[in-house]
Scaffold this motif. Structure first.
Motif, mmCIF file in Angstrom:
data_model
loop_
_atom_site.group_PDB
_atom_site.id
_atom_site.type_symbol
_atom_site.label_atom_id
_atom_site.label_comp_id
_atom_site.label_asym_id
_atom_site.label_seq_id
_atom_site.Cartn_x
_atom_site.Cartn_y
_atom_site.Cartn_z
ATOM 1 N N SER A 161 0.572 -1.135 -0.090
ATOM 2 C CA SER A 161 -0.020 -0.121 0.216
ATOM 3 C C SER A 161 0.764 1.291 -0.047
ATOM 4 O O SER A 161 0.524 2.270 0.304
ATOM 5 N N SER A 162 2.129 0.799 -0.570
ATOM 6 C CA SER A 162 3.085 2.270 0.064
ATOM 7 C C SER A 162 3.260 3.077 -0.451
ATOM 8 O O SER A 162 3.282 4.416 -1.410
ATOM 9 N N ARG A 163 2.510 2.984 -2.011
ATOM 10 C CA ARG A 163 2.017 4.096 -3.409
ATOM 11 C C ARG A 163 -0.039 4.756 -2.941
ATOM 12 O O ARG A 163 -0.188 5.777 -4.069
ATOM 13 N N PRO A 218 -2.344 9.814 -0.045
ATOM 14 C CA PRO A 218 -3.511 10.098 -1.314
ATOM 15 C C PRO A 218 -4.743 8.887 -1.443
ATOM 16 O O PRO A 218 -5.278 9.786 -1.871
ATOM 17 N N ALA A 219 -5.072 7.809 -0.824
ATOM 18 C CA ALA A 219 -6.441 7.589 -0.300
ATOM 19 C C ALA A 219 -6.552 8.699 -0.029
ATOM 20 O O ALA A 219 -8.266 8.775 -0.134
ATOM 21 N N THR A 220 -6.866 9.164 1.723
ATOM 22 C CA THR A 220 -6.932 10.099 1.546
ATOM 23 C C THR A 220 -7.217 11.348 1.635
ATOM 24 O O THR A 220 -8.044 12.116 1.472
ATOM 25 N N ALA A 279 4.043 5.753 -9.735
ATOM 26 C CA ALA A 279 3.426 7.107 -9.043
ATOM 27 C C ALA A 279 3.289 7.804 -10.531
ATOM 28 O O ALA A 279 3.476 7.918 -11.100
ATOM 29 N N SER A 280 2.355 8.639 -9.580
ATOM 30 C CA SER A 280 2.271 9.450 -10.397
ATOM 31 C C SER A 280 0.610 8.977 -11.370
ATOM 32 O O SER A 280 -0.463 9.801 -11.799
ATOM 33 N N SER A 281 0.664 7.778 -11.592
ATOM 34 C CA SER A 281 -0.728 7.511 -12.468
ATOM 35 C C SER A 281 -1.493 7.037 -11.659
ATOM 36 O O SER A 281 -1.582 7.523 -10.314
ATOM 37 N N VAL A 310 -4.591 9.245 -7.075
ATOM 38 C CA VAL A 310 -2.913 9.205 -7.937
ATOM 39 C C VAL A 310 -2.401 8.735 -6.830
ATOM 40 O O VAL A 310 -1.701 8.958 -5.451
ATOM 41 N N LEU A 311 -1.811 7.882 -7.542
ATOM 42 C CA LEU A 311 -0.553 7.296 -6.945
ATOM 43 C C LEU A 311 0.258 7.639 -7.016
ATOM 44 O O LEU A 311 1.546 8.548 -7.570
ATOM 45 N N GLY A 312 0.899 7.066 -5.678
ATOM 46 C CA GLY A 312 2.996 8.329 -4.947
ATOM 47 C C GLY A 312 2.774 7.420 -3.805
ATOM 48 O O GLY A 312 2.314 7.052 -2.594
#
Length: 234
Positions: A63-65, A87-89, A123-125, A143-145
């Motif tokens: 879940s690091s991204r 990012p989920a928050t 990341a960034s996708s 947005v993943l990161g």
């Protein structure tokens, strides 16, 4: 064994003969295996052999991204936990939400391993979610990161020392040890609410700070895989 196999074969035959739309045997078998693992418990998964390597890479990323932990129960995908400042928050996803669509596709027929692979994307996708919450649906973009996972904290609440552990990372045991070093208290409350992040080995390393002797073990189909003990003075 043959009793259950005959039932399975009969159901498969009836579906192929009587289903409204034309069926594909490979799709039916994949769905049957997915349903069988789902019936065991929410954390069991059937992963097709060609997808094992990509899943293992996604599991390493975890879940690091995303900061998001999902679980699938009887075909429905639920948000099990959301890490703070992730990012989920930022996307507004909350624990207890039902994910009905991901990237425009229904999650009911999407295996959990595929969802985890998508959450471990570059990341960034971005990923488009359709969320069901309190009977209302909404669309959100995730947005993943990368993000910083909160460290353990120790505070005094109403005269009681409270140790909060947000996640079990490789440095969690060392961090907890530093917080407890020199602490003089008769009682300590360890707050683990909502913690689903990290691995078992790290959790046992933290447990060694509090307990001596045999702590537990990982057990597989053929018996114990690894035992955890602590013989050091506490």
């Amino acid at each position: 064994f043959y009793k259950y196999l005959s039932v399975f074969s009969e159901v498969l035959r009836l579906v192929r003969q009587a289903y409204v739309d034309e069926t594909d045997l490979r799709t039916l078998m994949a769905g049957a295996l997915e349903g069988s693992s789902d019936a065991l418990d929410p954390f069991s998964m059937y992963i097709p052999e060609p997808e094992v390597e990509s899943y293992l890479e996604a599991r390493r990323i975890g879940s690091s991204r995303s900061g998001l932990k999902l679980v699938k129960v009887r075909g429905a995908v639920y948000v099990m936990a959301v890490q703070d400042d992730s990012p989920a928050t930022v996307a507004g996803i909350e624990r207890g939400d039902v994910v009905t669509k991901l990237a425009g596709l229904s999650t009911r027929g999407m295996p959990l391993w595929e969802i985890e692979v998508r959450l471990a994307g570059p990341a960034s996708s971005s990923l488009d979610f359709e969320i069901l919450r309190a009977g209302e649906t909404s669309e959100v973009e995730l947005v993943l990161g990368s993000f910083e996972v909160a460290a353990p904290t120790l505070e005094e609440v109403a005269g009681l020392h409270v140790l909060t552990i947000p996640a079990f990372k490789t440095d969690t045991a060392a961090g907890v040890g530093e917080l407890l070093g020199g602490l003089e208290a008769d009682r300590l409350l360890v707050d683990l609410r909502g913690v689903v992040w990290g691995d078992v080995e790290t959790g046992y390393e933290v447990a060694k700070l509090f307990v001596r002797g045999e702590l537990g073990s990982l057990v597989g189909n053929d018996g114990p895989i690894k035992k955890f003990t602590n013989s050091d003075e506490i």
